[in-house]
Enzyme design. Sequence first.
Site, PDB file in Angstrom:
ATOM      1  N   ASP A 145      65.411 -11.999  15.654  1.00 15.01           N
ATOM      2  CA  ASP A 145      64.480 -10.940  16.024  1.00 15.01           C
ATOM      3  C   ASP A 145      63.711 -10.567  14.761  1.00 15.01           C
ATOM      4  O   ASP A 145      64.272  -9.992  13.824  1.00 15.01           O
ATOM      5  CB  ASP A 145      65.229  -9.713  16.560  1.00 15.01           C
ATOM      6  CG  ASP A 145      65.907  -9.978  17.895  1.00 15.01           C
ATOM      7  OD1 ASP A 145      65.304 -10.671  18.738  1.00 15.01           O
ATOM      8  OD2 ASP A 145      67.039  -9.496  18.094  1.00 15.01           O
ATOM      9  N   CYS A 203      69.927 -11.266  17.799  1.00 15.22           N
ATOM     10  CA  CYS A 203      70.441 -10.806  19.087  1.00 15.22           C
ATOM     11  C   CYS A 203      71.968 -10.834  19.065  1.00 15.22           C
ATOM     12  O   CYS A 203      72.574 -11.829  18.645  1.00 15.22           O
ATOM     13  CB  CYS A 203      69.916 -11.706  20.203  1.00 15.22           C
ATOM     14  SG  CYS A 203      70.664 -11.371  21.815  1.00 15.22           S
TER      15      CYS A 203
END
Length: 275
Positions: A189, A182
């Site tokens: 992620d 992120c």
Amino acid sequence: MSDELLEGAPLGQSSAYPDHYDPALLYPIERAVTRETLDIDEDELPFEGEDEWQAFELSWLEPRGKPVVAIARFRVPAESPRLIESKSWKLYLNSFNQQRFASSVEVRRALKRDLSEAAGAEVEVTLFGVDDAALAPARMPGQCLDELDIEIDTFTPEPAFLITGDEVVEETLHSHLLKSNCPVTGQPDWGSVLIRYRGPVLDHHGLLAYIVSFRNHQDFHEHCVERMFTDIMREANPERLLVMARYVRRGGLDINPWRATPGEQPPEALRLTRQ
């Protein structure tokens, strides 16, 4: 990522969960700023595509107060001028929790109206029951690269790993080793990526190293896929190309962007086990 773009965004901030329906919670972000870094002209996009979102924490009240739960699928066109920041999307969906709606049709109408206004283009909305067969997990098509033996110490995107040969091929490849982070919180992620192309053969070891090189990269899911698409187009010059990522659910949402040369379409209704 420009600080000005995220000024006022809920991402990375403590947030109270809403107790009433509020479309103003949605936080749009202009795509053009990041696309400029990839030399992408907003007026002449080099790809077609969508950002497919799946929401697993959607609920509202019937007129007499009984809750309804559903799963939603959203498709945001890549040509929309804005993406929507994920935490704001989650807060917006949670604002439905105590709102009474006459029917699921009314819920879908509100979702479509609000999200389309935020994105600046029409967003497709589909609602599913929690046991709908359409949500059954599937497998990525094509050859998995993950068992290849590679050595790598580069963990920021490195297009030089994309090496081609003389043979022209048509193949579908995938990897479950994609990880990016992120751009605000630094949280990981996790995802899988599918690459389908026709053109000069890509060295599979180099392609896997390229995918792994995103491991410390900080960017939104949508921009990671656009970077992959533009890097492969520039380095390999395929006749046709599809890049699709299926990211693991976080906060009740998974995000699944795809970008492709005109006419290429992703596999339909593809949801992976870890999503």
